[in-house]
Scaffold this active site. Structure first.
Site, PDB file in Angstrom:
ATOM      1  N   GLU A  65     -13.282  18.173  10.752  1.00  0.00           N
ATOM      2  CA  GLU A  65     -13.586  17.994   9.332  1.00  0.00           C
ATOM      3  C   GLU A  65     -13.549  16.528   8.950  1.00  0.00           C
ATOM      4  OE1 GLU A  65     -12.657  17.569   4.984  1.00  0.00           O
ATOM      5  OE2 GLU A  65     -11.519  16.897   6.730  1.00  0.00           O
ATOM      6  N   GLU A  66     -12.628  15.783   9.549  1.00  0.00           N
ATOM      7  CA  GLU A  66     -12.438  14.395   9.160  1.00  0.00           C
ATOM      8  C   GLU A  66     -13.621  13.501   9.523  1.00  0.00           C
ATOM      9  OE1 GLU A  66     -10.279  13.466   7.256  1.00  0.00           O
ATOM     10  OE2 GLU A  66      -8.530  14.755   7.412  1.00  0.00           O
ATOM     11  N   ASP A  77      -7.988  19.066  12.710  1.00  0.00           N
ATOM     12  CA  ASP A  77      -8.076  17.677  13.170  1.00  0.00           C
ATOM     13  C   ASP A  77      -7.446  16.740  12.150  1.00  0.00           C
ATOM     14  OD1 ASP A  77     -10.313  18.159  11.387  1.00  0.00           O
ATOM     15  OD2 ASP A  77     -11.074  16.192  11.982  1.00  0.00           O
TER      16      ASP A  77
END
Length: 403
Positions: A172-173, A79
């Site tokens: 993850e972001e 992502d």
């Protein structure tokens, strides 16, 4: 497929995650790259290729050594940040960078005056954006490096190594990349996230992190008749903020210094809400900071009469206490073997590796090569991609050699 071509293919996918979503992955478009990666790994000849219902992709590079070796893993997220568009990325390569301004498009210039880190890469070939989107090296560079390292090792069976596992994850972001990661299925003794920035970096310390959500209840009365009756929650909120240490904020701290960060404040006379994040590398100082928030709320309640509540929740912890020095030393030697000076530093943030380390998978973070993440001035030297790929290959060799 060459490393550079692979990276440029990956950044053509729009994989921006979204904080306001309740699904995994948080955006359906992330699955398009996950499916592509699943099929690519299969076509390359990796084994045990699995994509689960949440978009996590796992695969195995089979061993070539007959020794009993630890299983090492490499992880990257696909992502990109919600902070800047990742749609219609239009990268180009500035060959043999000369240290001058780079015109990304009309009126948009990446200058070493503002971004002096450009000067560290004079003479290299820089992948840049057109100034309208991020590039996506965070963390598609990491994915390209991992896949290309696997391809290289498959093409060179004479290099003896143990079983290697790879995994690519969503979200993850937005801090959720590790939440549905199947550590047992991954089956590694230790792993590395390829998600750092400048060449040579290895990170195995990060912040301890918590959030604090404070609610203040006021009493709204007509202002013309408010004497001794009104309690303006918005004004109390500003009073609370003024009680916080002035110089213990992100804009006044660096290195190992922790902070309190006011991320949002809203309200009116009747009620107000404040959100803070709390960060510190040291565990005792981290606990002290959480206690200080409680003390501030208690002072408000003592003054105004139980009008404030605080919900403080831990988010992640410093991976240092879970990562063995042996794992770090392997990465340091691998970086040296790739012709770089290792740079060991603490992360002023968190990574999937921090959460994974507390889930039973020790997982420090290694550079992927991208710089100026999360914005249109992001860039990635081609040479950094190559050095990161070689670092992965070296880690695999060292694990076998140390056995």
């Amino acid at each position: 497929m060459k490393l550079l071509d692979r990276f440029l293919k990956y950044v053509s996918f729009d994989t921006q995650s979204a904080e306001d979503s309740a699904t995994t992955p948080s955006t359906e478009k992330q699955l398009l790259l996950a499916e592509y990666l699943r099929d690519e790994l299969t076509s390359l000849g990796l084994e045990e290729v699995v994509m689960d219902e949440n978009g996590y992709v796992y695969a195995t590079l089979p061993p070539t050594s007959k020794k009993k070796l630890p299983v090492v893993g490499f992880i990257a997220h696909y992502d990109t940040s919600p902070d800047c568009s990742g749609a219609n990325v239009n990268p180009r390569i500035v060959h043999n960078y000369d240290g001058k301004d780079i015109v990304l498009s009309d009126g948009i210039v990446s200058s070493p005056v503002k971004f002096p880190e450009l000067l560290n890469h004079i003479g290299e070939d820089l992948i840049v954006t057109d100034g309208h989107t991020l590039l996506g090296a965070d963390d598609k560079a990491g994915i390209a490096e991992i896949v290309s390292a696997c391809e290289y090792l498959l093409e060179h069976p004479e290099i003896e190594h143990g079983k290697v596992r790879v995994a690519f994850n969503p979200d993850e972001e937005i801090g959720l990349g590790a939440h549905k990661f199947d550590v047992d299925l991954f089956g590694c003794d230790f792993a590395y996230t390829m998600d750092g920035s400048e060449v040579g970096e290895i990170e195995y310390e990060n912040f301890n992190a918590a959030s604090a959500k404070i609610h203040i209840t006021g009493c709204s009365v007509h202002p013309g008749y408010a004497k001794d009756k009104m309690l303006n929650a918005g004004r109390v909120a500003t009073e609370l903020v003024a009680m916080m240490p002035e110089y213990e904020t992100p804009e006044h701290t660096e290195g190992y210094q922790g902070f309190y960060h006011l991320t949002s404040v809203s309200g009116n006379c009747e009620s107000a809400d404040l959100s803070f994040i709390i960060r510190d590398h040291d565990h005792d100082d981290f606990e002290r900071r959480k206690h200080f928030i409680k003390q501030v709320v208690e002072r408000i309640n003592t003054k105004y009469g139980n009008v404030a509540t605080a919900d403080i929740s831990d988010q992640y912890y410093n991976m240092k206490e879970k990562v063995d020095k042996y794992i770090v030393d392997i990465a340091i030697q691998a970086i040296k073997d790739a012709g770089m000076l290792p740079v060991v530093r603490a992360i002023r943030g968190g990574t999937d590796g921090a959460q994974l380390s507390f889930m039973g998978l020790p997982c420090p973070n290694i550079f992927a090569g991208g710089i100026n993440f999360h914005g249109p001035f992001e860039f990635c030297p081609v040479q950094s991609l190559e050095k990161a790929m070689n670092t992965i290959i070296n880690i695999v060799k060292i694990v076998e050699r140390n056995a």
